[in-house]
Design a protein around this motif. Structure first.
Motif, PDB file in Angstrom:
ATOM      1  N   ILE A  32      -3.063   3.688   0.791  1.00 45.82           N
ATOM      2  CA  ILE A  32      -2.029   3.656  -0.262  1.00 45.82           C
ATOM      3  C   ILE A  32      -2.358   4.664  -1.353  1.00 45.82           C
ATOM      4  O   ILE A  32      -1.481   5.402  -1.826  1.00 45.82           O
ATOM      5  CB  ILE A  32      -1.908   2.230  -0.850  1.00 45.82           C
ATOM      6  CG1 ILE A  32      -1.385   1.254   0.218  1.00 45.82           C
ATOM      7  CG2 ILE A  32      -0.980   2.229  -2.059  1.00 45.82           C
ATOM      8  CD1 ILE A  32      -1.403  -0.201  -0.221  1.00 45.82           C
ATOM      9  N   LYS A  51      -1.731  -7.725   1.409  1.00 47.20           N
ATOM     10  CA  LYS A  51      -1.605  -9.104   0.930  1.00 47.20           C
ATOM     11  C   LYS A  51      -2.156 -10.118   1.940  1.00 47.20           C
ATOM     12  O   LYS A  51      -2.793 -11.104   1.563  1.00 47.20           O
ATOM     13  CB  LYS A  51      -0.135  -9.392   0.629  1.00 47.20           C
ATOM     14  CG  LYS A  51       0.122 -10.773   0.050  1.00 47.20           C
ATOM     15  CD  LYS A  51       1.598 -10.960  -0.254  1.00 47.20           C
ATOM     16  CE  LYS A  51       1.869 -12.353  -0.813  1.00 47.20           C
ATOM     17  NZ  LYS A  51       3.311 -12.556  -1.110  1.00 47.20           N
ATOM     18  N   SER A  72       5.244   2.623   2.082  1.00 50.99           N
ATOM     19  CA  SER A  72       6.000   1.689   2.913  1.00 50.99           C
ATOM     20  C   SER A  72       5.630   0.250   2.563  1.00 50.99           C
ATOM     21  O   SER A  72       4.465  -0.068   2.266  1.00 50.99           O
ATOM     22  CB  SER A  72       5.698   1.961   4.391  1.00 50.99           C
ATOM     23  OG  SER A  72       6.283   0.977   5.197  1.00 50.99           O
ATOM     24  N   LYS A  73       6.624  -0.624   2.617  1.00 51.88           N
ATOM     25  CA  LYS A  73       6.397  -2.043   2.279  1.00 51.88           C
ATOM     26  C   LYS A  73       5.393  -2.695   3.222  1.00 51.88           C
ATOM     27  O   LYS A  73       4.670  -3.612   2.834  1.00 51.88           O
ATOM     28  CB  LYS A  73       7.735  -2.789   2.344  1.00 51.88           C
ATOM     29  CG  LYS A  73       7.661  -4.254   1.894  1.00 51.88           C
ATOM     30  CD  LYS A  73       9.030  -4.882   1.904  1.00 51.88           C
ATOM     31  CE  LYS A  73       8.968  -6.342   1.457  1.00 51.88           C
ATOM     32  NZ  LYS A  73       8.168  -7.162   2.388  1.00 51.88           N
ATOM     33  N   ARG A  74       5.262  -2.180   4.440  1.00 46.07           N
ATOM     34  CA  ARG A  74       4.355  -2.813   5.409  1.00 46.07           C
ATOM     35  C   ARG A  74       2.891  -2.718   4.960  1.00 46.07           C
ATOM     36  O   ARG A  74       2.085  -3.605   5.254  1.00 46.07           O
ATOM     37  CB  ARG A  74       4.515  -2.210   6.797  1.00 46.07           C
ATOM     38  CG  ARG A  74       4.131  -0.760   6.926  1.00 46.07           C
ATOM     39  CD  ARG A  74       4.484  -0.228   8.317  1.00 46.07           C
ATOM     40  NE  ARG A  74       4.182   1.177   8.435  1.00 46.07           N
ATOM     41  CZ  ARG A  74       3.003   1.649   8.837  1.00 46.07           C
ATOM     42  NH1 ARG A  74       2.036   0.795   9.143  1.00 46.07           N
ATOM     43  NH2 ARG A  74       2.791   2.946   8.941  1.00 46.07           N
ATOM     44  N   TYR A  75       2.547  -1.633   4.207  1.00 43.17           N
ATOM     45  CA  TYR A  75       1.170  -1.520   3.722  1.00 43.17           C
ATOM     46  C   TYR A  75       0.869  -2.592   2.693  1.00 43.17           C
ATOM     47  O   TYR A  75      -0.228  -3.181   2.682  1.00 43.17           O
ATOM     48  CB  TYR A  75       0.932  -0.132   3.111  1.00 43.17           C
ATOM     49  CG  TYR A  75       0.844   0.984   4.121  1.00 43.17           C
ATOM     50  CD1 TYR A  75       1.763   2.038   4.098  1.00 43.17           C
ATOM     51  CD2 TYR A  75      -0.145   0.995   5.085  1.00 43.17           C
ATOM     52  CE1 TYR A  75       1.701   3.061   5.020  1.00 43.17           C
ATOM     53  CE2 TYR A  75      -0.230   2.014   6.017  1.00 43.17           C
ATOM     54  CZ  TYR A  75       0.694   3.047   5.993  1.00 43.17           C
ATOM     55  OH  TYR A  75       0.613   4.049   6.903  1.00 43.17           O
ATOM     56  N   TYR A  76       1.856  -2.865   1.811  1.00 42.92           N
ATOM     57  CA  TYR A  76       1.648  -3.912   0.820  1.00 42.92           C
ATOM     58  C   TYR A  76       1.525  -5.281   1.502  1.00 42.92           C
ATOM     59  O   TYR A  76       0.709  -6.111   1.085  1.00 42.92           O
ATOM     60  CB  TYR A  76       2.792  -3.930  -0.183  1.00 42.92           C
ATOM     61  CG  TYR A  76       2.888  -2.682  -1.013  1.00 42.92           C
ATOM     62  CD1 TYR A  76       1.832  -2.276  -1.812  1.00 42.92           C
ATOM     63  CD2 TYR A  76       4.038  -1.887  -1.006  1.00 42.92           C
ATOM     64  CE1 TYR A  76       1.910  -1.129  -2.588  1.00 42.92           C
ATOM     65  CE2 TYR A  76       4.117  -0.728  -1.770  1.00 42.92           C
ATOM     66  CZ  TYR A  76       3.058  -0.357  -2.554  1.00 42.92           C
ATOM     67  OH  TYR A  76       3.139   0.779  -3.306  1.00 42.92           O
ATOM     68  N   ASP A  77       2.336  -5.500   2.541  1.00 42.70           N
ATOM     69  CA  ASP A  77       2.265  -6.767   3.284  1.00 42.70           C
ATOM     70  C   ASP A  77       0.909  -6.909   3.967  1.00 42.70           C
ATOM     71  O   ASP A  77       0.297  -7.999   3.961  1.00 42.70           O
ATOM     72  CB  ASP A  77       3.389  -6.834   4.315  1.00 42.70           C
ATOM     73  CG  ASP A  77       4.765  -6.939   3.662  1.00 42.70           C
ATOM     74  OD1 ASP A  77       5.767  -6.559   4.306  1.00 42.70           O
ATOM     75  OD2 ASP A  77       4.832  -7.385   2.487  1.00 42.70           O
ATOM     76  N   LYS A  98       9.616   5.270  -4.991  1.00 43.22           N
ATOM     77  CA  LYS A  98       8.760   4.475  -4.099  1.00 43.22           C
ATOM     78  C   LYS A  98       8.389   5.339  -2.902  1.00 43.22           C
ATOM     79  O   LYS A  98       9.257   5.773  -2.145  1.00 43.22           O
ATOM     80  CB  LYS A  98       9.483   3.206  -3.675  1.00 43.22           C
ATOM     81  CG  LYS A  98       9.719   2.238  -4.829  1.00 43.22           C
ATOM     82  CD  LYS A  98      10.452   0.996  -4.346  1.00 43.22           C
ATOM     83  CE  LYS A  98      10.537  -0.043  -5.462  1.00 43.22           C
ATOM     84  NZ  LYS A  98      11.253   0.446  -6.619  1.00 43.22           N
ATOM     85  N   SER A 138      -0.400   5.130 -10.546  1.00 43.39           N
ATOM     86  CA  SER A 138      -0.669   4.389  -9.312  1.00 43.39           C
ATOM     87  C   SER A 138      -1.977   4.831  -8.685  1.00 43.39           C
ATOM     88  O   SER A 138      -2.725   4.018  -8.117  1.00 43.39           O
ATOM     89  CB  SER A 138       0.486   4.597  -8.316  1.00 43.39           C
ATOM     90  OG  SER A 138       1.682   4.061  -8.837  1.00 43.39           O
TER      91      SER A 138
END
Length: 632
Positions: A62, A47, A39-44, A36, A74
């Motif tokens: 991303i 969304k 960062s999870k913040r980009y997916y958040d 991975k 990806s």
């Protein structure tokens, strides 16, 4: 392969390699899944975002992270997602052209990394079409470099070099300039001009001291390490690859990490550590399979195949070769060549139209200038007209003489060509006549042998049978006569059979022939019989036919393929004799190119042997020929 099986394989490879690599103090990472990197913040943010421009920016960010990491699937996913999102609101989205150009760049990069060159070319051509220099200069040259890279990987070096040098001469962007110089060096590297490539790579590294671009630096160091391998400077090459491996993993450039590990395996093999090399390459292969990197899978399999051949493990080498062909076919199947060819033609037409428009503009300017000066020059030209007319007349006379001379030269060339053609025909007829004379003489000799020796003996036996009185004496004479006749028949039979194929095994004959061809040419030819002792048990008639088939295949390759590497695998398994013949030449389109006399001769021989022939060839990707013959 199931998830549990993959985990067991990873654990086994990791334990084996840790046990073997302690004295070298190297370490390698096995990835059971794609790491991975985003960062999870980009997916958040993606969304929760409702604004299309914000969504496009986040998707582009991303995708850029995945491009740096080399996670191919990806990259392609987010390239498709970006194109899909902006296309839904095409008419109302002001930045549509910019982000569509970015989507084409992302998709082109992903397809290029996956080895799908034709699809990559389509996306880069689309990107060039919607990214004019006047509006999107940087994106225009990014697509140009991508297109040049596709040509480079397809071995169209002149086309690639022309694009790279054009970008260097026109761009002012430091990133584009350094990357274009690095690609120019790559072109000379793939042409095996290592001296020139090394000079440009060092120039690129010097430029990176002022302006840092970490991934270009690592790519350049990988190529310099590979040049050191060719120059047999293995310790220095290993320093490059270790440095790249560590920095690439720290920076999450996983594609470069895998490439560095592959090259370290090559160095270990060249240093004589074959087992360590195999474990290193196995670790790289696990990661390429997990990330679905088809080109890297093919590279690793090719090196592992060479290891097996060096160890004389021809059975596993043949299995790896079969897997190599399967991956190559998978790459070819995924490419959409018809669409790409159409786009390439459109691109070339567009470039020609641009050149024509530029020429027309230049012509209009010249005509305007001529019109302005025409009045001034008119009187001056009239004054010189009397002088020019004689000069023109002389030029016309000279032109007529030159035209006549050219016609005479052409006529002489045609006469010479006809003479050469006639001589060639005469030579062919002489050869045919000589062959027929030889056959006729041999037939007459055999007729004399049969008539004078065997015919005489049989006539004598007949007379003795007719006038025999003493049975015991008669029987011994008849036996003696029959024995002499038998030996004469055997002698004639031996004279007809080739002594070379009677006294030698077929593998030694093929090896001797291959060595003679290799010593007299620039090709590297390998012959791998397995198992050799069973192959040498083949009877003489099949020996001779098999030898002639390999002769025909090598002759075709030397004449037409322009190959520098030929691999021949001969395997006997139970009741099947299998011949696998591969070259890395220019190849040909089997759907368009008819088979020549060479392949027709081979098929005729195989028809008598109840054998099968399969040809797999693609332009610029070499040729593989598979032959199977039943044996008792």
């Amino acid at each position: 392969m199931g998830a549990s099986t993959k985990r067991l394989l990873l654990v086994f490879l990791l334990i084996s390699f840790l046990a073997k690599s302690q004295e070298k103090k190297d370490w390698y990472s096995f990835f059971g899944e794609i790491p991975k990197t985003v960062s999870k913040r980009y997916y958040d943010q993606l969304k929760n975002s409702e604004n299309l421009l914000d969504k496009a920016r986040i998707i582009d960010t991303i995708a850029s992270i995945h491009i740096q990491s080399g996670t191919t699937d990806s990259i392609i996913y987010y390239g498709n997602l970006l194109e899909e999102q902006i296309s839904a609101e095409k008419d109302s989205f002001e930045a549509y052209d910019l982000y569509l150009s970015k989507a084409y760049h992302i998709l082109g990069k992903g397809k290029l990394e996956k080895g799908l060159f034709d699809d990559a070319m389509k996306h880069y051509l689309d990107g060039i079409a919607i990214s004019p220099v006047s509006e999107m200069e940087k994106m225009h040259y990014i697509h140009q470099l991508g297109l040049g890279t596709v040509y480079l990987y397809q071995k169209e070096y002149d086309s690639a070099l022309s694009i790279f040098e054009n970008c260097i001469s026109k761009t002012k962007d430091t990133d584009i300039l350094l990357f274009a110089k690095k690609l120019v060096a790559d072109t000379f590297f793939f042409r095996n001009d290592f001296s020139k490539a090394k000079s440009i790579y060092l120039e690129v590294l010097e430029g990176l001291k002022i302006y840092e671009n970490n991934k270009i630096r690592l790519q350049t160091q990988l190529k310099l390490g590979r040049i050191d391998i060719f120059e047999n400077n293995l310790p220095h090459a290993l320093e490059y690859f270790r440095s790249v491996k560590e920095v690439a993993l720290e920076s999450k450039f996983y594609d470069l990490y895998i490439d560095a590990v592959i090259q370290m395996g090559v160095v270990y093999y060249n240093q004589g550590y074959a087992q360590d090399a195999e474990i290193v390459l196995s670790s790289a292969y696990v990661n390429t399979v997990q990330w679905n990197k088809l080109e890297l899978q093919r590279d690793v399999i090719n090196v592992l195949k060479d290891l097996k051949v060096a160890d004389k493990d021809y059975e596993n080498a043949y299995n790896l070769m079969t897997q190599y062909l399967s991956i190559s076919n998978q790459i070819l199947t995924n490419q959409n060549k018809a669409i790409v060819k159409e786009m390439e033609v459109k691109y070339q037409t567009l470039e020609k139209e641009k050149e024509i428009l530029a020429l027309k503009e230049e012509q209009l300017l010249k005509e305007s200038e001529i019109e302005r000066q025409r009045t001034i020059k008119k009187a001056f030209l009239i004054g010189f007209l009397a002088v020019l007319l004689p000069v023109i007349a002389l030029l016309l006379v000279y032109f007529q003489k030159l035209k006549t001379q050219i016609a005479l030269n052409k006529s002489q060339e045609e006469v010479n060509s006809q003479k050469v053609h006639a001589l060639m025909i005469d030579q062919e007829l002489n050869l045919i006549n000589a062959t027929m004379d030889g056959q006729n003489r041999e037939r007459k000799r055999l007729a004399r042998e049969l008539h004078d020796s065997i015919g005489g003996n049989l006539a004598s036996i007949k007379l003795q049978i007719s006038g025999a009185n003493d049975q015991e004496s008669f029987q011994s004479k008849i036996i003696k006569q029959i024995d002499e006749t038998y030996h004469q028949v055997r002698d004639i039979s031996h004279n007809l059979a080739s002594k070379k194929f009677q006294d030698n095994g077929v593998s030694s004959l093929i090896k001797e022939y291959v060595n003679n061809i290799e010593n007299g040419s620039n090709q590297k030819i390998s012959f791998n019989p397995y198992p050799e002792e069973k192959i040498n048990e083949i009877e003489s008639p099949l020996k001779e036919e098999l030898f002639k088939i390999i002769q025909e295949l090598l002759t075709n390759t030397l004449k037409h393929a322009q190959a520098d590497q030929v691999d021949i695998y001969l395997n006997r398994y139970q009741t099947i004799l299998q011949l696998l013949f591969e070259d890395n030449g220019v190849g040909f389109d089997t759907s368009k190119t008819g088979e020549g006399i060479g392949f027709e001769n081979i098929r005729n021989r195989l028809k008598l042997l109840s054998g099968n022939l399969m040809i797999d060839s693609t332009i610029n990707r070499g040729t593989v020929i598979n032959i199977e013959i039943p044996v008792s």
